[in-house]
Enzyme design. Structure first.
Site, short mmCIF file in Angstrom:
data_model
loop_
_atom_site.label_atom_id
_atom_site.label_comp_id
_atom_site.label_asym_id
_atom_site.label_seq_id
_atom_site.Cartn_x
_atom_site.Cartn_y
_atom_site.Cartn_z
N GLU A 96 0.87 -1.23 0.00
CA GLU A 96 -0.04 0.04 -0.08
C GLU A 96 0.80 1.08 -0.23
O GLU A 96 2.20 1.37 0.43
CB GLU A 96 -0.98 -0.04 1.14
CG GLU A 96 -0.17 -0.06 2.60
CD GLU A 96 -1.24 -0.28 3.60
OE1 GLU A 96 -1.79 -1.41 3.84
OE2 GLU A 96 -1.14 0.25 4.54
N CYS A 109 3.62 8.60 0.91
CA CYS A 109 4.19 7.45 1.90
C CYS A 109 4.35 6.27 1.04
O CYS A 109 3.35 5.75 0.64
CB CYS A 109 3.33 7.37 3.26
SG CYS A 109 3.98 6.26 4.19
N CYS A 116 7.22 -6.97 6.81
CA CYS A 116 8.46 -6.51 7.17
C CYS A 116 9.16 -7.23 8.15
O CYS A 116 8.37 -7.90 8.92
CB CYS A 116 8.30 -5.10 8.08
SG CYS A 116 9.75 -4.53 8.70
N CYS A 120 8.10 -5.12 14.64
CA CYS A 120 7.78 -4.37 15.85
C CYS A 120 6.47 -4.80 16.33
O CYS A 120 5.57 -4.88 15.37
CB CYS A 120 8.03 -2.93 15.62
SG CYS A 120 9.48 -2.55 14.92
N GLU A 167 11.19 -2.26 6.20
CA GLU A 167 12.43 -1.64 6.35
C GLU A 167 13.37 -1.30 5.22
O GLU A 167 13.76 -2.28 4.60
CB GLU A 167 13.03 -2.62 7.40
CG GLU A 167 14.35 -2.24 7.89
CD GLU A 167 14.74 -0.63 8.09
OE1 GLU A 167 13.73 -0.29 9.09
OE2 GLU A 167 15.42 0.03 7.71
N SER A 198 13.17 6.35 6.35
CA SER A 198 12.83 5.89 7.81
C SER A 198 13.45 4.48 8.19
O SER A 198 12.87 3.74 7.42
CB SER A 198 11.52 6.38 8.16
OG SER A 198 11.12 5.81 9.45
N SER A 221 13.65 5.38 13.62
CA SER A 221 12.54 5.06 14.49
C SER A 221 12.95 4.63 15.84
O SER A 221 13.31 3.46 16.11
CB SER A 221 11.64 4.06 14.16
OG SER A 221 11.04 4.34 12.64
N LEU A 222 13.21 5.79 16.95
CA LEU A 222 14.01 5.45 18.19
C LEU A 222 12.95 4.77 19.04
O LEU A 222 13.14 3.57 19.52
CB LEU A 222 14.42 6.63 18.63
CG LEU A 222 15.37 6.88 19.76
CD1 LEU A 222 16.59 6.03 19.23
CD2 LEU A 222 15.47 7.98 20.21
N1 SAH Z 1 10.38 0.37 8.69
C1 SAH Z 1 10.84 1.97 8.91
C2 SAH Z 1 9.79 2.81 8.02
C3 SAH Z 1 8.31 2.30 7.95
S1 SAH Z 1 7.40 2.78 9.46
C4 SAH Z 1 10.77 1.96 10.26
O1 SAH Z 1 10.40 1.55 11.09
O2 SAH Z 1 11.19 3.44 10.47
C5 SAH Z 1 7.21 4.40 9.64
C6 SAH Z 1 7.11 4.94 10.87
O3 SAH Z 1 5.77 4.58 11.28
C7 SAH Z 1 7.82 3.99 12.20
O4 SAH Z 1 8.64 5.26 12.67
C8 SAH Z 1 7.20 3.42 12.70
O5 SAH Z 1 7.59 3.24 13.99
C9 SAH Z 1 5.72 4.27 12.67
N2 SAH Z 1 4.61 3.38 12.94
C10 SAH Z 1 4.31 2.01 12.75
N3 SAH Z 1 3.11 1.59 13.10
C11 SAH Z 1 2.50 2.62 13.59
C12 SAH Z 1 1.26 2.96 14.41
N4 SAH Z 1 0.44 1.85 14.47
N5 SAH Z 1 1.01 4.23 14.65
C13 SAH Z 1 1.84 5.31 14.59
N6 SAH Z 1 3.15 5.03 14.08
C14 SAH Z 1 3.41 3.79 13.55
FE1 SF4 Z 2 8.86 -2.81 10.02
FE2 SF4 Z 2 9.15 -0.43 10.65
FE3 SF4 Z 2 6.67 -1.82 11.32
FE4 SF4 Z 2 9.00 -2.02 12.64
S1 SF4 Z 2 7.81 -0.20 12.38
S2 SF4 Z 2 7.80 -3.80 11.89
S3 SF4 Z 2 10.42 -1.74 11.05
S4 SF4 Z 2 7.59 -1.35 9.31
#
Ligand code: SAH
Ligand code: SF4
Length: 362
Positions: A96, A109, A116, A120, A167, A198, A221-222
């Protein structure tokens, strides 16, 4: 058994040199390549390229698909200012992408992987099955499709963020290749400064990024400023802990002169306490950094909640009091499952896509 016909190649799979050779075989002059590449980047269909001879338009349509992406579903939110598309890729996987329209900018985006592998626990994409990496042209085609849709509305695509599914640094070459193509002045011509990558924090690849001489924005993404909590929220931290990740991000900032953006998704009671703000301050103070707080968009079955608005404001103040540069991200597209992976999750629940072994997730 009757063999199924192989689909035509997508034209985005061909490099400009390959297109020149293809055109030359048909007796076409070299300048046609520039014409074609420019029009393709804007999302024009072959039949719309009236500057090309009719026979050539027909040859192109017989040899190539206009895009590698088939639209499966389109949803609108925020009164039409946010649109989400689910695309089918070759092989039947879906990804998407989301377009967000603002008064003076339009941000896409983009997805870099089907699912992925990082996993997480708060993220819809991370809960679902991993499919495969996207090819470079499949990433570029998301930008071309967005540019086409925006052009029809009299808008331009101005920003691209790699914050969709996947990722990006786990699909390094395709992602870097796609940024170069998106930035190509002969094509979409989007300044790399308007591209944000990101990452969950693959530290060695953050170092490699610093050497690319592509001035895009790096977002890390900290979500936690101490290893025990980050190990849980962003499992790649077990491999590349904060003591490796943050110095790698510093080296990126030094080499590119660009400040790093640290993302922090706000999970009520998990990472939004005053203690978390203090830890974040201790980790980032004095660095060329910026903190972007993201209110959590709840995901079915994930055991996390977003803090209520008063708590969000309190945390913003506490982080600011640490002397950090901080902004709160707007919450575009929260209706209709806009957060990354949520649209695909809904689709997987009712489909037979490969790898959808866990249809409740996504
Ligand atoms: N995998 C990469 C990029 C895609 S996610 C990464 O993790 O950085 C992009 C951002 O959206 C990341 O900071 C992620 O932690 C955040 N994210 C993921 N799921 C989310 C949610 N349900 N609500 C808010 N932010 C979210
Ligand atoms: Fe992958 Fe980013 Fe989602 Fe973590 S937040 S599972 S790295 S897409």
């Amino acid at each position: 058994m009757i063999p199924t016909a192989r689909p035509l190649p997508a034209i985005s799979q061909r490099s400009p040199d390959e297109l020149t050779a293809w055109l030359a075989q048909r007796g076409q002059p070299a300048y046609r390549t520039g014409q074609l590449v420019r029009r393709l980047a804007a999302g024009a269909r072959f039949e719309e390229m009236l500057e090309l001879p009719a026979g050539l338009r027909a040859d192109l349509a017989a040899a190539f698909r206009p895009s590698s992406l088939g639209e499966v579903r389109r949803l609108a939110a925020d009164g039409g200012l946010t649109t989400k598309k689910l695309y089918e890729l070759d092989g039947g996987y879906t990804v998407e992408s989301v377009v967000m329209r603002y008064p003076r900018r339009s941000t896409l985006c983009i997805s870099s992987q089907v699912g992925c592998p990082i996993g997480c626990p708060f993220c819809a994409t991370g809960q679902g099955p991993f499919g495969r990496n996207l090819a470079c042209h499949e990433i570029v085609d998301q930008a071309i499709d967005a540019a086409r849709e925006l052009a029809a509305e009299g808008r331009r695509l101005t920003h691209v963020v790699f914050m969709g599914m996947g990722e990006p640094l786990a699909n390094y070459d395709a992602v870097i290749g796609s940024i170069r193509r998106i930035a190509d002045p002969g094509g979409l011509g989007l300044s790399p400064r308007r591209v944000t990558v990101s990452t969950s924090g693959l530290a060695p690849r953050v170092d490699r990024l610093a050497g690319e001489s592509l001035p895009f924005t790096l977002a890390i993404s900290l979500h936690a400023a101490r290893d025990d909590l980050r190990d849980e929220l962003v499992p790649i931290n077990r491999r590349y802990p904060l003591r490796e990740l943050v110095p790698a991000a510093d080296r990126f900032a030094e080499r590119t002169g660009r400040r790093v953006s640290y993302e922090w998704v706000l999970l009520a009671g998990v990472n939004d306490t005053e203690g978390d703000a203090r830890e974040l301050g201790a980790l980032l103070r004095g660095r060329l950094a910026h903190v972007n707080l993201i209110p959590y968009n709840p995901v079915d079955e994930a055991p996390y909640r977003e803090p209520d608005p008063r708590e969000v404001v309190r945390f913003v103040r506490q982080v600011r009091a640490q002397g950090l540069n901080v902004t709160l991200r707007d919450t575009r597209g929260r209706e209709e499952d806009a957060a990354c992976g949520q649209l695909r999750a809904r689709h997987l629940a009712g489909s037979h896509e490969r790898g959808s072994g866990n249809p409740a997730a996504g």
